[in-house]
Structure formats: C-alpha cells, structure tokens
Design an enzyme around this catalytic site. Structure first.
Site, PDB file in Angstrom:
ATOM      1  N   ASP A  36      50.548  47.917  49.343  1.00 19.79           N
ATOM      2  CA  ASP A  36      51.834  47.422  48.807  1.00 19.79           C
ATOM      3  C   ASP A  36      53.039  47.968  49.545  1.00 19.79           C
ATOM      4  O   ASP A  36      53.080  48.937  50.093  1.00 19.79           O
ATOM      5  CB  ASP A  36      51.953  47.881  47.250  1.00 19.79           C
ATOM      6  CG  ASP A  36      52.634  46.859  46.622  1.00 19.79           C
ATOM      7  OD1 ASP A  36      53.219  46.002  47.195  1.00 19.79           O
ATOM      8  OD2 ASP A  36      53.072  47.164  45.647  1.00 19.79           O
ATOM      9  N   ASN A  38      55.076  45.967  52.119  1.00 17.72           N
ATOM     10  CA  ASN A  38      55.267  45.446  53.467  1.00 17.72           C
ATOM     11  C   ASN A  38      56.551  44.682  53.283  1.00 17.72           C
ATOM     12  O   ASN A  38      57.409  44.928  54.121  1.00 17.72           O
ATOM     13  CB  ASN A  38      54.126  44.687  53.854  1.00 17.72           C
ATOM     14  CG  ASN A  38      52.877  45.429  53.723  1.00 17.72           C
ATOM     15  OD1 ASN A  38      52.428  46.190  54.617  1.00 17.72           O
ATOM     16  ND2 ASN A  38      52.083  45.163  52.589  1.00 17.72           N
ATOM     17  N   ARG A  40      59.218  44.962  51.194  1.00 21.11           N
ATOM     18  CA  ARG A  40      60.116  46.046  51.161  1.00 21.11           C
ATOM     19  C   ARG A  40      60.448  46.909  52.382  1.00 21.11           C
ATOM     20  O   ARG A  40      61.718  47.135  52.752  1.00 21.11           O
ATOM     21  CB  ARG A  40      59.962  46.994  49.945  1.00 21.11           C
ATOM     22  CG  ARG A  40      60.463  46.332  48.450  1.00 21.11           C
ATOM     23  CD  ARG A  40      59.996  47.360  47.316  1.00 21.11           C
ATOM     24  NE  ARG A  40      58.438  46.667  47.105  1.00 21.11           N
ATOM     25  CZ  ARG A  40      57.504  47.275  46.237  1.00 21.11           C
ATOM     26  NH1 ARG A  40      58.141  48.276  45.504  1.00 21.11           N
ATOM     27  NH2 ARG A  40      56.314  47.007  46.117  1.00 21.11           N
ATOM     28  N   HIS A  53      54.683  42.434  57.029  1.00 24.64           N
ATOM     29  CA  HIS A  53      53.158  41.888  56.965  1.00 24.64           C
ATOM     30  C   HIS A  53      52.497  42.007  58.487  1.00 24.64           C
ATOM     31  O   HIS A  53      51.408  42.639  58.430  1.00 24.64           O
ATOM     32  CB  HIS A  53      52.881  40.451  56.631  1.00 24.64           C
ATOM     33  CG  HIS A  53      53.594  39.993  55.054  1.00 24.64           C
ATOM     34  ND1 HIS A  53      53.178  40.892  54.000  1.00 24.64           N
ATOM     35  CD2 HIS A  53      54.032  38.990  54.805  1.00 24.64           C
ATOM     36  CE1 HIS A  53      53.824  40.332  53.102  1.00 24.64           C
ATOM     37  NE2 HIS A  53      54.123  39.286  53.462  1.00 24.64           N
ATOM     38  N   THR A  82      44.253  36.428  44.281  1.00 19.09           N
ATOM     39  CA  THR A  82      44.277  35.270  43.805  1.00 19.09           C
ATOM     40  C   THR A  82      45.710  34.675  43.183  1.00 19.09           C
ATOM     41  O   THR A  82      45.800  33.289  43.034  1.00 19.09           O
ATOM     42  CB  THR A  82      43.053  34.942  42.588  1.00 19.09           C
ATOM     43  OG1 THR A  82      43.495  36.139  41.495  1.00 19.09           O
ATOM     44  CG2 THR A  82      41.678  35.123  43.067  1.00 19.09           C
ATOM     45  N   GLU A  83      46.438  35.719  42.892  1.00  7.51           N
ATOM     46  CA  GLU A  83      47.671  35.431  42.500  1.00  7.51           C
ATOM     47  C   GLU A  83      48.905  35.253  43.659  1.00  7.51           C
ATOM     48  O   GLU A  83      49.979  34.665  43.541  1.00  7.51           O
ATOM     49  CB  GLU A  83      48.331  36.733  41.723  1.00  7.51           C
ATOM     50  CG  GLU A  83      47.869  36.798  40.354  1.00  7.51           C
ATOM     51  CD  GLU A  83      46.196  37.202  40.177  1.00  7.51           C
ATOM     52  OE1 GLU A  83      45.895  38.160  40.963  1.00  7.51           O
ATOM     53  OE2 GLU A  83      45.529  36.735  39.555  1.00  7.51           O
ATOM     54  N   LEU A 147      31.370  52.519  59.525  1.00  7.42           N
ATOM     55  CA  LEU A 147      32.234  52.364  58.372  1.00  7.42           C
ATOM     56  C   LEU A 147      32.101  50.749  57.956  1.00  7.42           C
ATOM     57  O   LEU A 147      32.071  49.828  58.807  1.00  7.42           O
ATOM     58  CB  LEU A 147      33.702  52.485  58.807  1.00  7.42           C
ATOM     59  CG  LEU A 147      34.856  52.114  57.772  1.00  7.42           C
ATOM     60  CD1 LEU A 147      34.729  53.054  56.538  1.00  7.42           C
ATOM     61  CD2 LEU A 147      36.182  51.889  58.371  1.00  7.42           C
ATOM     62  N   ARG A 204      47.120  53.550  46.066  1.00  6.24           N
ATOM     63  CA  ARG A 204      48.236  52.410  45.913  1.00  6.24           C
ATOM     64  C   ARG A 204      49.416  52.907  46.509  1.00  6.24           C
ATOM     65  O   ARG A 204      50.013  53.959  46.103  1.00  6.24           O
ATOM     66  CB  ARG A 204      48.556  51.941  44.526  1.00  6.24           C
ATOM     67  CG  ARG A 204      49.600  50.565  44.902  1.00  6.24           C
ATOM     68  CD  ARG A 204      49.529  49.899  43.294  1.00  6.24           C
ATOM     69  NE  ARG A 204      50.372  48.581  43.640  1.00  6.24           N
ATOM     70  CZ  ARG A 204      50.469  47.560  42.991  1.00  6.24           C
ATOM     71  NH1 ARG A 204      49.550  47.394  41.971  1.00  6.24           N
ATOM     72  NH2 ARG A 204      51.178  46.550  43.123  1.00  6.24           N
ATOM     73  N   ARG A 210      49.701  50.443  38.997  1.00  4.63           N
ATOM     74  CA  ARG A 210      49.041  49.661  38.312  1.00  4.63           C
ATOM     75  C   ARG A 210      47.851  48.904  39.275  1.00  4.63           C
ATOM     76  O   ARG A 210      47.927  48.996  40.312  1.00  4.63           O
ATOM     77  CB  ARG A 210      49.921  48.320  37.744  1.00  4.63           C
ATOM     78  CG  ARG A 210      50.490  47.730  38.764  1.00  4.63           C
ATOM     79  CD  ARG A 210      51.465  46.692  38.098  1.00  4.63           C
ATOM     80  NE  ARG A 210      52.461  46.209  38.829  1.00  4.63           N
ATOM     81  CZ  ARG A 210      53.625  46.537  38.998  1.00  4.63           C
ATOM     82  NH1 ARG A 210      54.382  47.174  38.159  1.00  4.63           N
ATOM     83  NH2 ARG A 210      54.488  45.824  40.151  1.00  4.63           N
ATOM     84  N   LEU A 211      46.849  48.393  38.496  1.00  5.67           N
ATOM     85  CA  LEU A 211      45.695  47.752  39.353  1.00  5.67           C
ATOM     86  C   LEU A 211      46.108  46.452  39.917  1.00  5.67           C
ATOM     87  O   LEU A 211      45.333  45.909  40.685  1.00  5.67           O
ATOM     88  CB  LEU A 211      44.424  47.901  38.196  1.00  5.67           C
ATOM     89  CG  LEU A 211      43.645  49.086  38.596  1.00  5.67           C
ATOM     90  CD1 LEU A 211      42.446  49.192  37.661  1.00  5.67           C
ATOM     91  CD2 LEU A 211      43.056  49.395  40.011  1.00  5.67           C
ATOM     92  N   SER A 212      46.596  45.781  39.152  1.00  7.41           N
ATOM     93  CA  SER A 212      47.229  44.337  39.664  1.00  7.41           C
ATOM     94  C   SER A 212      45.715  43.532  40.075  1.00  7.41           C
ATOM     95  O   SER A 212      45.665  42.967  40.989  1.00  7.41           O
ATOM     96  CB  SER A 212      47.904  44.263  40.918  1.00  7.41           C
ATOM     97  OG  SER A 212      49.274  45.012  40.575  1.00  7.41           O
TER      98      SER A 212
HETATM   99  C1  V07 Z   1      46.689  41.001  55.793  1.00  7.78           C
HETATM  100  C2  V07 Z   1      48.336  43.166  56.483  1.00  7.78           C
HETATM  101  C3  V07 Z   1      47.947  44.350  55.608  1.00  7.78           C
HETATM  102  C4  V07 Z   1      48.913  44.359  54.523  1.00  7.78           C
HETATM  103  C5  V07 Z   1      48.980  43.496  53.412  1.00  7.78           C
HETATM  104  C6  V07 Z   1      49.090  42.010  53.545  1.00  7.78           C
HETATM  105  C7  V07 Z   1      49.184  41.354  54.801  1.00  7.78           C
HETATM  106  C8  V07 Z   1      44.421  42.592  57.842  1.00  7.78           C
HETATM  107  C9  V07 Z   1      43.860  41.601  57.413  1.00  7.78           C
HETATM  108  C10 V07 Z   1      42.507  41.230  57.908  1.00  7.78           C
HETATM  109  C11 V07 Z   1      41.759  39.974  57.277  1.00  7.78           C
HETATM  110  C12 V07 Z   1      40.420  39.592  57.446  1.00  7.78           C
HETATM  111  C13 V07 Z   1      39.823  40.571  58.381  1.00  7.78           C
HETATM  112  C14 V07 Z   1      40.307  41.818  58.875  1.00  7.78           C
HETATM  113  C15 V07 Z   1      41.715  41.940  58.542  1.00  7.78           C
HETATM  114  C16 V07 Z   1      44.656  40.856  56.594  1.00  7.78           C
HETATM  115  C17 V07 Z   1      45.436  39.156  55.466  1.00  7.78           C
HETATM  116  C18 V07 Z   1      46.569  39.963  55.101  1.00  7.78           C
HETATM  117  C19 V07 Z   1      45.384  38.099  54.362  1.00  7.78           C
HETATM  118  F1  V07 Z   1      38.500  40.284  58.691  1.00  7.78           F
HETATM  119  N1  V07 Z   1      45.562  42.547  57.432  1.00  7.78           N
HETATM  120  N2  V07 Z   1      45.900  41.409  56.641  1.00  7.78           N
HETATM  121  N3  V07 Z   1      44.582  39.765  56.015  1.00  7.78           N
HETATM  122  N4  V07 Z   1      48.139  41.769  55.612  1.00  7.78           N
END
Ligand code: V07
Length: 256
Positions: A36, A38, A40, A53, A82-83, A147, A204, A210-212
């Site tokens: 959480d 990004n 801000r 992001h 999903t939200e 991993l 978090r 919260r778990l959201s």
């Molecule tokens: C997303 C970056 C991290 C902060 C939270 C929201 C934005 C990595 C992925 C990803 C997705 C699939 C995968 C490997 C990496 C990603 C979304 C958003 C939708 F196989 N970061 N990131 N996917 N954010």
C-alpha cells in the site's frame, strides 16, 4: 541509587540494526504483503499516481531478491484486488500494463534466481495482453523450485470463498461429495491457495491496519506486521525488521 538514562549507550544505531544478520531459526516460510501507499508516495513528491505504481513495481523486484536471500519459500503479493476495478479507467489501464512491464524487465532475472511465478485470483477477467504475459511467465518458471512468487491478481477473499462454496455445492449435487466430508481441510482444497501453506506473516505498508479482503480464511493464525512506510520505501532493512520481529513472536494457534 541514581539512575541516569543514557539511551545512546544501549540503543543500536539504524546502521547496526540494518546490517545485523538474521538468525536462521524461526523464519516465516510464507510471507504475504499488502503493498500500500504507492499513490501517496507519488503525491508526496508532486508526481502523478502512475509514477508511484511504477516505483512500486520496481520495488517488487528488490523484495523478491531479499525474500530469496532470507530463504522465504512463498511470497504472496496483493497486486490488484477485485475492488480495484472501481478506480478511474486510466489508472486501471496503467495497472494492467504492469505485469507485462515487470515480466519484460525482470523475467530473465527471476528465471536465473530460480523463482517460480504463480497467481491467485480470477485471471479470466484480465485484459488479454496481461493474461498472456502472466501465463507465459508461469509456464516458463513452472519447473523452478526456489521461491514461489505468488501474485494476487484480481483477487478478493470473499469472492474466493463464495466460489469455493459454489464448487462444494456442485460436487455434492453431482454426488461426488457428501456433506459429512466437509471440514476445514476439504474446504481448503477449493480455494486458490490449495497448494500453499497459510501465510505465517502478513505485512501491510503505508499505515493502514486492515485486511481489505485479502486472505481472510488463510490468515486465521497469521502474525501481522505494520509499517508507516510507503511501499516504494519498504526496503531491505524494514523487511528484515519484520522478519526479526516475527522471530520473537510466540505462535499459539489458540492453545496456551
Ligand atoms: C503492480 C506494483 C506494486 C505495487 C502495487 C500496485 C501496482 C508487479 C506486478 C506483477 C504482476 C504479475 C507478475 C509479476 C509482477 C504487478 C500489478 C500491479 C497489477 F507475474 N507489480 N505490480 N501487477 N503494482
């Protein structure tokens, strides 16, 4: 006797804390993270949300490396809920480009580091380009045994539970299952996470506690750890602080 507090004598400097090597016992095998803050992080710097992001995406790579180094076996990251579809279309479109962007940039490194990529959530609702690149990454890493990087994409815990209930009901109706067989172990097998142990530690970032709608069933006995740091600022020293705090905790699972 006169007691004078000299905090600088017994307080570790930030540097000492960071560099201390973690003990190898009692480490969490499965760490889940709600990434959480990004937006801000970006706002603080006068940048558009998408810049946060992007920075958050780059931090995923760092955290995978540190998890691997500390022998974490499963890292589950809440990337898109999903939200999140309720956000402005331009932001959703950008977020849906990140899996491809991440994989174009980092898949070779993930393969080299023996990381296995998996997902939880309903991938069928994702745009075709997103689904394709994620599917390809899963296939190309499927024989890796390091991993597990488990990305929650279009994931919602209540939806997951409702789907599980529907599948149980279907199996009963078709006489493949009897009501007496339903227990926690059986129900587990109907969830996205059926092949994974429950998270030991859930982190978090960004100050919310919260778990959201994340891993509601699976985190019944999970230890929680919160930090005010925004996700792009969640670094090696904070991650290792979370791991060492976890090592100090006594897990009781409802017993004494
Ligand atoms: C997303 C970056 C991290 C902060 C939270 C929201 C934005 C990595 C992925 C990803 C997705 C699939 C995968 C490997 C990496 C990603 C979304 C958003 C939708 F196989 N970061 N990131 N996917 N954010």
């Amino acid at each position: 006797m006169l007691l004078i507090k000299l905090p600088f004598l017994n307080k570790k400097t930030a540097d000492q804390t960071n560099k201390q090597k973690l003990k190898q016992d009692n480490l969490p095998e499965h760490v889940a993270i709600i990434m959480d803050g990004n937006g801000r992080w970006a706002k603080r710097r006068g940048l558009p949300r998408f810049a946060g992001h992007k920075q958050g995406m780059d931090n995923v790579k760092n955290i995978v490396r540190i998890a691997n180094k500390n022998k974490v076996k499963i890292l589950t990251l809440y990337a898109f809920s999903t939200e999140n579809w309720k956000r402005p279309k331009s932001e959703v479109d950008y977020l849906m480009k990140l899996p491809m962007e991440f994989l174009n940039t980092y898949l070779p490194e993930m393969i080299k580091e023996n990381v296995r990529i998996q997902t939880i959530g309903d991938c069928n609702e994702l745009p075709i380009h997103t689904r394709k690149s994620v599917q390809e990454a899963k296939e190309r890493t499927s024989s890796n045994n390091g991993l597990i990087l488990n990305i929650a994409l279009n994931y919602g815990s209540r939806y997951e539970i409702i789907q599980a209930i529907k599948d149980v009901a279907t199996d009963i109706k078709s006489d493949n299952l009897s009501i007496d067989e339903i227990d926690e172990t059986l129900f587990n097998d109907y969830l996205y996470t059926k092949h994974l142990r429950d998270p030991d530690l859930l982190i978090r970032t960004s100050g919310e506690q919260r778990l959201s709608n994340f891993l509601l069933w699976q985190s019944a006995y999970t230890e929680f750890w919160f930090t005010d740091a925004y996700w792009p600022d969640f670094d090696e020293s904070l991650f290792e602080k979370a791991l060492s705090d976890y090592q100090q905790r006594k897990r009781r699972y409802g017993g004494i």
